[in-house]
Design a protein around this motif. Structure first.
Motif, short mmCIF file in Angstrom:
data_model
loop_
_atom_site.label_atom_id
_atom_site.label_comp_id
_atom_site.label_asym_id
_atom_site.label_seq_id
_atom_site.Cartn_x
_atom_site.Cartn_y
_atom_site.Cartn_z
N MET A 41 8.38 32.69 22.79
CA MET A 41 7.88 32.05 22.12
C MET A 41 6.54 32.56 22.43
O MET A 41 5.26 32.79 21.38
CB MET A 41 7.65 30.37 22.46
CG MET A 41 8.42 29.63 21.70
SD MET A 41 8.23 29.79 19.58
CE MET A 41 9.47 28.99 18.96
N PRO A 42 6.19 33.40 23.70
CA PRO A 42 5.10 33.91 24.22
C PRO A 42 4.89 34.40 24.24
O PRO A 42 3.53 35.37 23.38
CB PRO A 42 5.33 33.76 25.60
CG PRO A 42 6.42 33.43 25.80
CD PRO A 42 7.28 32.72 24.74
N ILE A 43 5.52 35.42 22.84
CA ILE A 43 5.12 36.93 22.10
C ILE A 43 4.65 36.63 20.93
O ILE A 43 4.01 37.16 19.94
CB ILE A 43 5.80 38.01 22.18
CG1 ILE A 43 5.97 39.12 21.19
CG2 ILE A 43 7.48 37.83 21.24
CD1 ILE A 43 4.51 39.60 22.50
N SER A 86 5.25 24.51 26.81
CA SER A 86 4.34 23.45 26.07
C SER A 86 5.62 23.13 24.50
O SER A 86 5.77 22.35 23.60
CB SER A 86 3.03 24.25 24.93
OG SER A 86 1.62 23.69 26.56
N THR A 87 6.19 24.63 24.53
CA THR A 87 6.87 24.61 23.98
C THR A 87 8.28 23.95 24.10
O THR A 87 9.77 23.45 23.56
CB THR A 87 7.36 26.42 23.34
OG1 THR A 87 7.72 26.69 24.43
CG2 THR A 87 6.18 26.17 22.50
N MET A 114 7.57 22.41 15.29
CA MET A 114 6.82 21.87 16.34
C MET A 114 6.34 22.66 17.13
O MET A 114 4.83 22.87 17.33
CB MET A 114 7.31 21.32 16.26
CG MET A 114 5.56 19.90 17.43
SD MET A 114 6.24 18.71 18.30
CE MET A 114 7.00 17.13 16.75
N ALA A 115 7.10 23.55 17.50
CA ALA A 115 7.51 25.09 18.53
C ALA A 115 6.25 26.03 17.61
O ALA A 115 4.87 25.93 18.86
CB ALA A 115 8.48 25.04 19.09
N LEU A 155 0.42 18.12 25.98
CA LEU A 155 0.76 17.11 25.78
C LEU A 155 0.32 17.14 24.80
O LEU A 155 0.18 16.75 23.04
CB LEU A 155 0.93 15.44 26.09
CG LEU A 155 1.95 15.66 27.36
CD1 LEU A 155 0.96 14.15 28.26
CD2 LEU A 155 3.30 15.42 27.22
N VAL A 156 -1.27 17.10 24.65
CA VAL A 156 -1.48 16.84 23.73
C VAL A 156 -1.73 18.41 22.25
O VAL A 156 -1.87 18.00 20.89
CB VAL A 156 -4.35 17.64 23.22
CG1 VAL A 156 -4.32 18.31 22.86
CG2 VAL A 156 -3.99 16.64 24.73
N LEU A 157 -1.56 19.16 22.48
CA LEU A 157 -0.32 20.17 22.03
C LEU A 157 0.16 20.07 20.85
O LEU A 157 0.67 20.33 20.16
CB LEU A 157 -0.61 21.85 22.77
CG LEU A 157 -1.54 22.42 23.04
CD1 LEU A 157 -1.15 23.46 23.83
CD2 LEU A 157 -2.54 22.99 22.36
N ALA A 158 0.96 19.35 22.05
CA ALA A 158 2.90 18.58 21.02
C ALA A 158 2.14 17.57 20.04
O ALA A 158 3.10 17.84 18.74
CB ALA A 158 3.43 18.37 21.94
#
Length: 235
Positions: free
Chosen positions: A48-50, A112-113, A153-154, A170-173
């Motif tokens: 997910m970071p990349i 977040s993910t 969602m991720a 939480l805002v991001l999710a």
């Protein structure tokens, strides 16, 4: 211009391969990666970071933008401040801004993910167990659909981080989940593209990753960013 675009895409493909090395190795070494579902989801979580780096490249890298209007930033939108990951970098530079993105966003992306990816894992494992029961065909599809939505969602969180790296997990999710449901047809299209890309990686992992990973990721980014546009305008 075309040569610069292709060279930028190849460099991004190489970065994606290195950043998602656990996923690449799983596709190369495992006889059937789909049978090792927990390992596959964990490898995707570590990538997910990349993936976020790739989204930031599509948003801001000048090599991926043909033209820009006056007052527009690299992402084609009006910029009121230093809101580009390519600030201070040359147009053809890729490594330094990508490392900046990775260093800045990787901890937040993993935090977040974590929840949507954990939900994906739990739902997939539950679906596999349910399929072994006599009544499994009735409940398994709902679990698999929920798992796919958690996965998207991720990806939505990654797209949001590329634009709003200062937002809380939480805002991001919550925003990513709302945007995913709001633009459900685009979510289905992204899932279809991801499925085709995954099958290609299982069939010819090195070749497909080296040539097509940025193309698959770009389609997912474009669909996801269109879905989250209202959230970007109000934030």
């Amino acid at each position: 211009m075309i040569a610069g675009f292709l060279f930028g895409a190849l460099r991004l493909n190489a970065a994606l391969m290195l950043g998602a090395l656990p996923l690449v190795l799983l596709c190369v070494l495992a006889a059937n990666p789909l049978s090792a579902t927990p390992a596959l989801i964990l490898a995707l979580y570590l990538a997910m970071p990349i993936i976020t780096v790739g989204f930031c490249v599509f948003r801001d890298a000048p090599v991926f933008h043909v033209s820009q209007g006056p007052g527009d930033g690299p992402g084609g939108e009006a910029q009121d401040g230093p809101h580009s990951w390519w600030d201070g970098c040359s147009e053809q530079e890729m490594l330094r801004p990508m490392l900046r993105v990775l260093r800045t966003t990787a901890p937040k992306v993993l935090r977040s993910t974590a929840l949507p990816m954990a939900a994906t894992l739990v739902l997939v494992v539950d679906a596999q167990w349910v399929l072994e029961q006599s009544w499994g065909l009735m409940a398994a599809p709902a679990l698999l659909i929920a798992a796919l939505l958690s996965l998207m969602m991720a990806f939505g969180v990654c797209a949001l981080v590329s634009d709003r790296a200062d937002a809380g997990p939480l805002v991001l999710a919550r925003t990513a989940g709302y945007a995913m449901l709001r633009s459900f047809p685009l979510t289905l299209l992204s899932l279809l593209v991801l499925g085709i890309g995954l099958l290609g990686l299982i069939w010819q992992p090195i070749l497909c990753w080296a040539l097509a990973s940025s193309l698959v990721l770009y389609v997912v980014w474009a669909n996801t960013r269109w879905s989250i546009k209202p959230a970007l305008r109000t934030s």
